[in-house]
Design an enzyme around this catalytic site. Structure first.
Site, mmCIF file in Angstrom:
data_model
loop_
_atom_site.group_PDB
_atom_site.id
_atom_site.type_symbol
_atom_site.label_atom_id
_atom_site.label_comp_id
_atom_site.label_asym_id
_atom_site.label_seq_id
_atom_site.Cartn_x
_atom_site.Cartn_y
_atom_site.Cartn_z
ATOM 1 N N ASP A 1 0.009 0.690 -4.937
ATOM 2 C CA ASP A 1 0.083 1.561 -5.595
ATOM 3 C C ASP A 1 -0.076 2.212 -6.645
ATOM 4 O OD1 ASP A 1 2.614 0.622 -6.293
ATOM 5 O OD2 ASP A 1 4.278 2.277 -5.001
ATOM 6 N N HIS A 2 0.345 3.294 -7.250
ATOM 7 C CA HIS A 2 -0.244 3.044 -8.557
ATOM 8 C C HIS A 2 0.223 1.642 -9.261
ATOM 9 C CE1 HIS A 2 3.643 5.609 -7.608
ATOM 10 N NE2 HIS A 2 3.982 4.998 -9.115
ATOM 11 N N GLY B 1 7.321 -4.478 -4.153
ATOM 12 C CA GLY B 1 7.205 -5.422 -2.868
ATOM 13 C C GLY B 1 7.918 -5.013 -1.784
ATOM 14 N N GLY C 1 9.078 -1.379 -0.322
ATOM 15 C CA GLY C 1 8.371 -0.885 0.677
ATOM 16 C C GLY C 1 7.043 -1.061 0.907
ATOM 17 N N ARG D 1 6.896 -4.801 -10.750
ATOM 18 C CA ARG D 1 7.884 -4.916 -11.436
ATOM 19 C C ARG D 1 8.566 -6.156 -11.977
ATOM 20 N NH1 ARG D 1 8.152 1.803 -10.146
ATOM 21 N NH2 ARG D 1 5.949 1.635 -10.955
ATOM 22 N N HIS E 1 8.017 -23.771 14.945
ATOM 23 C CA HIS E 1 8.286 -22.756 13.967
ATOM 24 C C HIS E 1 7.600 -21.803 14.956
ATOM 25 C CE1 HIS E 1 9.839 -24.377 10.945
ATOM 26 N NE2 HIS E 1 8.664 -25.036 11.167
HETATM 27 C C1 RB5 Z 1 7.184 3.727 -6.979
HETATM 28 O O1 RB5 Z 1 8.342 3.687 -7.570
HETATM 29 C C2 RB5 Z 1 7.626 2.420 -6.499
HETATM 30 O O2 RB5 Z 1 9.600 3.459 -5.450
HETATM 31 C C3 RB5 Z 1 7.777 1.675 -4.965
HETATM 32 O O3 RB5 Z 1 5.997 1.496 -5.633
HETATM 33 C C4 RB5 Z 1 8.312 0.836 -4.402
HETATM 34 O O4 RB5 Z 1 8.494 -0.023 -5.293
HETATM 35 C C5 RB5 Z 1 9.157 1.072 -3.153
HETATM 36 O O5 RB5 Z 1 9.296 -0.387 -2.893
#
Ligand code: RB5
Length: 152
Positions: free
Chosen positions: A8-9, A70, A72, A111, A135
């Site tokens: 995503d962004h 990571g 979502g 992040r 496994h």
């Molecule tokens: C977007 O702000 C954030 O929610 C998404 O990048 C992610 O961390 C979700 O799991």
């Protein structure tokens, strides 16, 4: 090997860095989006699903997914039957995701991990074979859950 990338962004910058990193190592990299880091309204399930489906239908062999945490994007990918995506923040887990869990997708949080750590994580993941043996039975048990719910 052909690898699908999605983010995503929040993960676009790290995704592009890792695509370059793997291209230099000879991997063929395909970007399944998203593409605009300023589009804060984009939704991580879209690229998570696209990369997982690309693996399921054989377009690519493995995948790298990145969102803020990571979490979502890996949850979305794991909803596609037959796909195993692991969120990893350090190389040991990445190694085990390949060796023990036969994951096709490594997911990371842009992040959460730094750029150099992320490079080590993908390098470790792609450098490790699935070990099979005991496994395999456990991975088969995961597949059985999907079958039991009519999703295989
Ligand atoms: C977007 O702000 C954030 O929610 C998404 O990048 C992610 O961390 C979700 O799991």
């Amino acid at each position: 090997m052909k690898v699908g990338f999605g983010s995503d962004h929040a993960g676009i910058e790290l995704k592009l860095t890792l695509m370059e990193f793997l291209k230099e190592k000879g991997y063929e990299c395909v970007d399944y989006g998203n593409y605009d880091p300023n589009d804060r309204g984009d939704d991580y399930p879209v690229p998570g699903r696209k990369v997982a489906e690309a693996i399921r239908n054989g377009e690519v062999e493995k995948g790298v997914l990145i969102c803020g945490t990571g979490i979502g994007i890996s949850l979305a990918a794991n909803k596609v039957p037959g796909i195993r995506a692991a969120v990893c923040s350090e190389p040991y887990s990445a190694k085990m995701a390949a060796a023990h869990n036969n994951c096709q997708i490594i997911a990371m949080g842009a992040r959460v991990v730094g750029r150099e750590e992320a490079k080590m994580i993908v390098e470790t993941f792609f450098g490790q074979e699935f070990l099979g043996g005991r496994h395999q039975k456990r991975v088969d048990m995961i597949s059985q859950i999907e079958k039991d719910y009519g999703k295989a």
